[in-house]
Write a protein that holds these residues in place. Structure first.
Motif, PDB file in Angstrom:
ATOM      1  N   MET A  64     -36.057  56.129 -11.659  1.00 46.36           N
ATOM      2  CA  MET A  64     -35.082  56.426 -10.404  1.00 46.36           C
ATOM      3  C   MET A  64     -33.565  56.393 -10.547  1.00 46.36           C
ATOM      4  O   MET A  64     -32.695  57.500 -10.571  1.00 46.36           O
ATOM      5  CB  MET A  64     -35.395  56.285  -9.142  1.00 46.36           C
ATOM      6  N   ALA A  67     -32.504  58.819 -13.443  1.00 50.47           N
ATOM      7  CA  ALA A  67     -32.956  59.885 -12.951  1.00 50.47           C
ATOM      8  C   ALA A  67     -31.346  60.569 -11.543  1.00 50.47           C
ATOM      9  O   ALA A  67     -31.093  61.464 -12.063  1.00 50.47           O
ATOM     10  CB  ALA A  67     -34.133  60.285 -12.228  1.00 50.47           C
ATOM     11  N   PHE A 118     -35.658  66.228 -15.971  1.00 46.65           N
ATOM     12  CA  PHE A 118     -36.427  65.367 -15.093  1.00 46.65           C
ATOM     13  C   PHE A 118     -38.030  65.173 -15.079  1.00 46.65           C
ATOM     14  O   PHE A 118     -38.370  64.320 -14.877  1.00 46.65           O
ATOM     15  CB  PHE A 118     -36.425  65.848 -13.807  1.00 46.65           C
ATOM     16  N   GLU A 122     -40.753  61.794 -14.355  1.00 42.95           N
ATOM     17  CA  GLU A 122     -41.884  62.295 -13.194  1.00 42.95           C
ATOM     18  C   GLU A 122     -43.342  61.634 -13.159  1.00 42.95           C
ATOM     19  O   GLU A 122     -43.127  61.194 -14.144  1.00 42.95           O
ATOM     20  CB  GLU A 122     -42.685  63.985 -13.800  1.00 42.95           C
ATOM     21  N   THR A 126     -42.247  57.790  -8.173  1.00 44.23           N
ATOM     22  CA  THR A 126     -41.248  58.823  -8.351  1.00 44.23           C
ATOM     23  C   THR A 126     -41.104  60.484  -7.279  1.00 44.23           C
ATOM     24  O   THR A 126     -40.164  60.986  -8.144  1.00 44.23           O
ATOM     25  CB  THR A 126     -40.069  58.917  -9.581  1.00 44.23           C
ATOM     26  N   LEU A 130     -37.966  62.612  -6.727  1.00 46.49           N
ATOM     27  CA  LEU A 130     -36.966  63.167  -7.260  1.00 46.49           C
ATOM     28  C   LEU A 130     -36.951  64.567  -7.024  1.00 46.49           C
ATOM     29  O   LEU A 130     -35.508  65.595  -7.521  1.00 46.49           O
ATOM     30  CB  LEU A 130     -37.769  63.503  -8.471  1.00 46.49           C
ATOM     31  N   LYS A 134     -33.293  66.167  -7.827  1.00 44.37           N
ATOM     32  CA  LYS A 134     -33.199  67.498  -8.175  1.00 44.37           C
ATOM     33  C   LYS A 134     -32.073  68.712  -7.935  1.00 44.37           C
ATOM     34  O   LYS A 134     -31.547  69.554  -7.784  1.00 44.37           O
ATOM     35  CB  LYS A 134     -34.378  68.397  -8.365  1.00 44.37           C
TER      36      LYS A 134
END
Length: 184
Positions: A64, A67, A118, A122, A126, A130, A134
């Motif tokens: 995370m 991301a 992404f 994944e 998560t 996510l 996004k």
């Protein structure tokens, strides 16, 4: 009678003979350096201290964080692109056209490749979190697209005034005239 060659200078002798002892210096060893460990000792010590594998929760947290870094990356490029757009001026030049093209292309490609971008982050843990990442990624790319639209407008390429649409405007018909039609 053959003359013996002169002995080599001292610097040649010093260069060709390795030092027998470590020169004594008053410089302290850097932090973390241990001169007592040999190469074999270091290899054995590194094998003994095996790194423990992170738990799935720790991996999800790390994914995370990464991301979020990916999602905010386009926003970090905004100041540089804004300065570049300002520096190119408002005239039509090949450099400013290419920069504007890049400002339009990059966010569109990023939006099309959203799932692929992404996919490494994944996991079942998560996937729900996510969605917000996004959305932020799409918004930062929309800011980049907005910068491109601002630049195109500053260059005068957007049809924003009434005179830009004169070709599609019909001629006005007057309901009253100040003078009779025959006089015209």
């Amino acid at each position: 009678m053959s003359a013996q060659p002169p002995p080599p200078p001292q610097w040649v002798v010093d260069l060709n003979t390795p030092p027998t002892t470590k020169p004594k210096t008053n410089v302290a060893d850097p932090p973390g350096y241990t001169a007592s460990l040999t190469r074999r000792d270091r290899a054995a010590a590194s094998k003994q201290s095996v790194r423990k594998q992170p738990t799935p929760d720790e991996m999800d947290t790390l994914k995370m964080k990464k991301a979020w870094e990916v999602a905010i990356a386009p926003a970090k490029q905004l100041p540089m692109n804004a300065i570049g757009m300002y520096m190119t001026g408002n005239t039509l030049q090949i450099f400013s056209i290419f920069m504007v093209f890049t400002l339009f292309k990059t966010p569109l490609i990023a939006a099309l490749n959203l799932q692929k971008t992404f996919a490494p982050f994944e996991t079942p843990g998560t996937s729900g979190r996510l969605i917000m990442v996004k959305i932020v990624y799409l918004l930062t790319n929309a800011l980049m697209l907005g910068l491109g639209i601002w630049k195109v407008n500053a260059m005068g390429l957007l049809p924003t005034t009434r005179s830009d649409w004169l070709a599609w405007e019909a001629e006005r018909t007057w309901s009253e005239r100040a003078v009779p039609r025959e006089w015209l």
